[in-house]
Design a protein around this motif. Structure first.
Motif, PDB file in Angstrom:
ATOM      1  N   ALA A   1       0.834  -1.208   0.000  1.00  0.00           N
ATOM      2  CA  ALA A   1       0.000   0.000   0.000  1.00  0.00           C
ATOM      3  C   ALA A   1       0.869   1.258   0.000  1.00  0.00           C
ATOM      4  O   ALA A   1       0.596   2.213  -0.744  1.00  0.00           O
ATOM      5  CB  ALA A   1      -0.936  -0.001   1.201  1.00  0.00           C
ATOM      6  N   LEU A   2       1.921   1.263   0.810  1.00  0.00           N
ATOM      7  CA  LEU A   2       2.823   2.420   0.837  1.00  0.00           C
ATOM      8  C   LEU A   2       3.536   2.592  -0.503  1.00  0.00           C
ATOM      9  O   LEU A   2       3.695   3.718  -0.985  1.00  0.00           O
ATOM     10  CB  LEU A   2       3.842   2.267   1.967  1.00  0.00           C
ATOM     11  N   LYS A   3       3.929   1.491  -1.122  1.00  0.00           N
ATOM     12  CA  LYS A   3       4.571   1.560  -2.436  1.00  0.00           C
ATOM     13  C   LYS A   3       3.595   2.088  -3.486  1.00  0.00           C
ATOM     14  O   LYS A   3       3.982   2.871  -4.360  1.00  0.00           O
ATOM     15  CB  LYS A   3       5.097   0.191  -2.851  1.00  0.00           C
ATOM     16  N   ALA A   4       2.343   1.679  -3.399  1.00  0.00           N
ATOM     17  CA  ALA A   4       1.330   2.150  -4.347  1.00  0.00           C
ATOM     18  C   ALA A   4       1.093   3.649  -4.199  1.00  0.00           C
ATOM     19  O   ALA A   4       0.961   4.369  -5.203  1.00  0.00           O
ATOM     20  CB  ALA A   4       0.023   1.379  -4.146  1.00  0.00           C
ATOM     21  N   ILE A   5       1.048   4.123  -2.966  1.00  0.00           N
ATOM     22  CA  ILE A   5       0.902   5.568  -2.739  1.00  0.00           C
ATOM     23  C   ILE A   5       2.098   6.302  -3.324  1.00  0.00           C
ATOM     24  O   ILE A   5       1.947   7.319  -4.002  1.00  0.00           O
ATOM     25  CB  ILE A   5       0.758   5.879  -1.232  1.00  0.00           C
ATOM     26  N   ARG A   6       3.281   5.780  -3.077  1.00  0.00           N
ATOM     27  CA  ARG A   6       4.492   6.421  -3.577  1.00  0.00           C
ATOM     28  C   ARG A   6       4.502   6.473  -5.098  1.00  0.00           C
ATOM     29  O   ARG A   6       4.779   7.495  -5.702  1.00  0.00           O
ATOM     30  CB  ARG A   6       5.740   5.697  -3.086  1.00  0.00           C
ATOM     31  N   GLU A   7       4.170   5.377  -5.729  1.00  0.00           N
ATOM     32  CA  GLU A   7       4.186   5.319  -7.197  1.00  0.00           C
ATOM     33  C   GLU A   7       3.044   6.123  -7.811  1.00  0.00           C
ATOM     34  O   GLU A   7       3.239   6.814  -8.811  1.00  0.00           O
ATOM     35  CB  GLU A   7       4.118   3.863  -7.664  1.00  0.00           C
ATOM     36  N   GLY A   8       1.872   6.023  -7.208  1.00  0.00           N
ATOM     37  CA  GLY A   8       0.704   6.685  -7.769  1.00  0.00           C
ATOM     38  C   GLY A   8       0.679   8.188  -7.579  1.00  0.00           C
ATOM     39  O   GLY A   8       0.082   8.912  -8.374  1.00  0.00           O
TER      40      GLY A   8
ATOM     41  N   LEU B   1       8.636   8.122   2.905  1.00  0.00           N
ATOM     42  CA  LEU B   1       7.983   6.904   2.418  1.00  0.00           C
ATOM     43  C   LEU B   1       9.016   5.829   2.122  1.00  0.00           C
ATOM     44  O   LEU B   1       8.856   4.668   2.513  1.00  0.00           O
ATOM     45  CB  LEU B   1       7.172   7.192   1.151  1.00  0.00           C
ATOM     46  N   ASP B   2      10.070   6.206   1.412  1.00  0.00           N
ATOM     47  CA  ASP B   2      11.131   5.248   1.079  1.00  0.00           C
ATOM     48  C   ASP B   2      11.767   4.664   2.343  1.00  0.00           C
ATOM     49  O   ASP B   2      12.003   3.458   2.429  1.00  0.00           O
ATOM     50  CB  ASP B   2      12.205   5.909   0.211  1.00  0.00           C
TER      51      ASP B   2
ATOM     52  N   MET C   1       1.698   8.147   5.536  1.00  0.00           N
ATOM     53  CA  MET C   1       0.555   7.833   4.688  1.00  0.00           C
ATOM     54  C   MET C   1      -0.483   8.956   4.773  1.00  0.00           C
ATOM     55  O   MET C   1      -1.023   9.397   3.764  1.00  0.00           O
ATOM     56  CB  MET C   1      -0.073   6.510   5.115  1.00  0.00           C
ATOM     57  N   GLY C   2      -0.720   9.437   5.980  1.00  0.00           N
ATOM     58  CA  GLY C   2      -1.653  10.542   6.166  1.00  0.00           C
ATOM     59  C   GLY C   2      -1.192  11.807   5.465  1.00  0.00           C
ATOM     60  O   GLY C   2      -1.997  12.508   4.845  1.00  0.00           O
TER      61      GLY C   2
ATOM     62  N   LEU D   1      -3.195  13.633   2.469  1.00  0.00           N
ATOM     63  CA  LEU D   1      -3.571  15.031   2.646  1.00  0.00           C
ATOM     64  C   LEU D   1      -3.109  15.876   1.469  1.00  0.00           C
ATOM     65  O   LEU D   1      -3.867  16.679   0.928  1.00  0.00           O
ATOM     66  CB  LEU D   1      -2.987  15.582   3.952  1.00  0.00           C
ATOM     67  N   VAL D   2      -1.877  15.683   1.037  1.00  0.00           N
ATOM     68  CA  VAL D   2      -1.350  16.438  -0.106  1.00  0.00           C
ATOM     69  C   VAL D   2      -2.161  16.129  -1.355  1.00  0.00           C
ATOM     70  O   VAL D   2      -2.568  17.033  -2.091  1.00  0.00           O
ATOM     71  CB  VAL D   2       0.146  16.110  -0.343  1.00  0.00           C
ATOM     72  N   ALA D   3      -2.410  14.860  -1.616  1.00  0.00           N
ATOM     73  CA  ALA D   3      -3.157  14.463  -2.812  1.00  0.00           C
ATOM     74  C   ALA D   3      -4.583  14.999  -2.772  1.00  0.00           C
ATOM     75  O   ALA D   3      -5.109  15.474  -3.782  1.00  0.00           O
ATOM     76  CB  ALA D   3      -3.152  12.945  -2.949  1.00  0.00           C
TER      77      ALA D   3
END
Length: 85
Positions: free
Chosen positions: A12-19, A32-33, A64-65, A69-71
């Motif tokens: 999930a964290l990788k998906a947030i980072r990539e997306g 995140l990394d 993650m939060g 929030l940024v997105a």
């Protein structure tokens, strides 16, 4: 934490980072990394329980939060801009 749950969290964290990498600041991406790397270091060989320190879980939730929030703020800003034209 179950090993499968830890893997799901890392994914999930990788998906947030990539997306969302284009929307996130360098500091959020770096955190995140770091969190992903730290969580991966706790992956167990067994399919049983894995001990993950509370501080690491807290860091993961915090970053993650921040990413969400940024997105969300960016999406709202874009929506406001295009709705006003």
């Amino acid at each position: 934490m179950k090993n499968d749950d830890l893997k799901t969290s890392i994914d999930a964290l990788k998906a947030i980072r990539e997306g969302k990498h284009q929307e996130l600041s360098t500091s959020i991406i770096d955190e995140l990394d770091a969190v992903i790397q730290d969580l991966e270091s706790h992956m167990g060989i067994t399919k049983g329980e894995v001990e993950v320190p509370f501080t690491l879980i807290s860091r993961a939730l915090k970053v993650m939060g921040e990413a969400i929030l940024v997105a969300t703020n960016l999406a709202e800003l874009i929506r406001t801009f295009f709705d006003s034209q």
